[in-house]
Write a protein that holds these residues in place. Structure first.
Motif, mmCIF file in Angstrom:
data_model
loop_
_atom_site.group_PDB
_atom_site.id
_atom_site.type_symbol
_atom_site.label_atom_id
_atom_site.label_comp_id
_atom_site.label_asym_id
_atom_site.label_seq_id
_atom_site.Cartn_x
_atom_site.Cartn_y
_atom_site.Cartn_z
ATOM 1 N N ASP A 33 37.155 42.909 43.968
ATOM 2 C CA ASP A 33 36.757 41.549 43.614
ATOM 3 C C ASP A 33 37.447 41.112 42.321
ATOM 4 N N ARG A 63 27.831 34.047 41.865
ATOM 5 C CA ARG A 63 28.730 34.531 40.830
ATOM 6 C C ARG A 63 28.961 33.442 39.786
ATOM 7 N N THR A 91 35.843 48.313 43.540
ATOM 8 C CA THR A 91 35.796 46.931 44.000
ATOM 9 C C THR A 91 37.156 46.288 43.813
ATOM 10 N N TYR A 96 33.173 46.672 37.353
ATOM 11 C CA TYR A 96 31.900 46.815 38.044
ATOM 12 C C TYR A 96 31.345 45.448 38.455
ATOM 13 N N ARG A 97 30.752 45.417 39.648
ATOM 14 C CA ARG A 97 29.921 44.272 40.011
ATOM 15 C C ARG A 97 28.599 44.397 39.264
ATOM 16 N N ASN A 114 23.554 46.886 44.914
ATOM 17 C CA ASN A 114 24.664 46.085 44.416
ATOM 18 C C ASN A 114 26.010 46.517 45.003
ATOM 19 N N SER A 167 25.399 36.660 39.170
ATOM 20 C CA SER A 167 26.129 37.920 39.147
ATOM 21 C C SER A 167 27.507 37.709 38.535
ATOM 22 N N ARG A 212 24.671 42.505 38.669
ATOM 23 C CA ARG A 212 23.720 41.574 39.283
ATOM 24 C C ARG A 212 22.517 41.419 38.368
ATOM 25 N N THR A 227 35.306 38.093 36.818
ATOM 26 C CA THR A 227 34.756 36.826 36.357
ATOM 27 C C THR A 227 35.450 36.427 35.062
ATOM 28 N N VAL A 263 31.604 39.977 37.900
ATOM 29 C CA VAL A 263 32.455 41.161 38.029
ATOM 30 C C VAL A 263 33.130 41.348 36.680
ATOM 31 N N THR A 302 23.406 39.385 48.756
ATOM 32 C CA THR A 302 23.247 40.509 47.843
ATOM 33 C C THR A 302 23.277 41.818 48.624
#
Length: 317
Positions: A68, A285, A66, A134-135, A298, A143, A137, A71, A145, A294
């Motif tokens: 992304d 998120r 990913t 990792y993402r 995932n 969710s 959920r 977080t 990251v 979604t």
């Protein structure tokens, strides 16, 4: 070995729905009446997230899969689920300081040729630690990251010899009412036990995590050792693991016993299968306002969908 047809959970292992509803009502009443004070836990705002010890140079991993943005650390460490420390999302950050993570050992037993007990210090030296972004959920609709630090579960398999009867793996969390005051209440059937099929556990995306964001695992996130399976809902990731048990039959797990019509054994992220009380089609998120769609498994369908070939994923949810 690919197991295509799971065994049914024995009816004797499933909590009666009426009992589950009564339990939830009891907990709500207790908390509204100030029961947390009776348990000896502090109220008030959660403390600010504090960094742990650096885990040093980490091996890069090809399994992050990913781009992304991660977080924020503060969001991940101040909002989450860890029912041993309370039922609301702020409880773990508020109460997990009680957890003693040294000394710590993990027993591996069941369908193995020789049961073994490992100290956490030994486990930290099993393999070069990897950082895997990792993402994640959660079934409630939020969710994140997260850059986890850990190693593949297959590293454990190198050190124990499961017998030919081993088809599932149980992960047992610590359940100590002295350190974890909410274990004194029937929020769940303690200790918290989660499980995977053996082929799911040995999949290269499944890791045993010892840290995140380059540092040792925060107590509220499952220190010192937790399970991470990025294509499943977050409650499958047992925290503060003290026992890993190989078994022949599909075990009843904490949430399948508490709410079998809401929390299935497999718990793969499936936007087409709604939770009994909410949709799973979109997620929010942590730290973001707008929801996003979604993704099946995932977003890891290419890597893991083959594990479930031929299975009805609406039935085996």
């Amino acid at each position: 070995m690919l197991i295509r047809h799971p065994l049914d959970i024995p009816p004797s292992e499933i909590t009666d729905p009426a009992r589950y509803a009564a339990r939830r009502k009891f907990i709500q009443t207790l908390l509204l009446a100030g029961g947390a004070g009776a348990l000896g836990v502090a109220r008030g705002n959660p403390p600010a997230a504090t960094p742990g010890a650096s885990l040093g140079k980490l091996q890069s991993s090809p399994f992050s899969l990913t781009d992304d943005k991660a977080t924020p650390f503060k969001s991940v460490t101040s909002y989450g689920n860890f029912y041993e420390f309370g039922p609301d999302k702020e409880s773990p950050a508020r109460h997990a300081h009680r957890l003693r993570t040294r000394p710590w050992s993990i027993t591996v037993d069941g369908e193995v040729k020789t049961a073994k007990t490992f100290a956490i210090e030994d486990i930290l030296n099993w393999a070069p630690l990897e950082e895997r972004i990792y993402r994640m959920r959660c079934v409630e609709g939020w969710s994140a990251v997260i850059p986890w630090v850990g190693f593949p579960f297959s590293e454990l398999l190198k050190r124990v010899e499961p017998t030919g009867n081993a088809r599932f793996v149980e992960f047992w969390s610590l359940a100590d009412p002295e350190q974890m005051p909410f274990v004194r209440l029937p929020l769940l059937d303690w200790p918290y036990v989660e499980a995977l099929r053996l082929d799911e556990a040995r999949h290269p995306l499944t890791i045993l995590a010892v840290g995140m964001y380059g540092e040792t695992m925060p107590k509220q996130n499952g220190a010192p050792l937790r399970l991470v399976i990025p294509w499943k809902y977050g409650f499958k990731g047992a925290k503060s693991i003290v026992r890993i048990r190989f078994v022949e039959k599909q075990p009843a797990t904490a949430w399948t016993k508490a709410g079998p019509d809401e929390y299935g054994f497999y718990s793969n992220v499936n936007p087409d299968v709604p939770h009994k009380r909410w949709s799973q089609s979109h997620e929010r998120r942590l730290g973001e306002f707008f929801k996003r769609k979604t993704l099946p498994f995932n977003g890891y369908a290419e890597q893991v969908a083959g594990l479930y070939a031929g299975m009805d994923l609406r039935k085996y949810f």
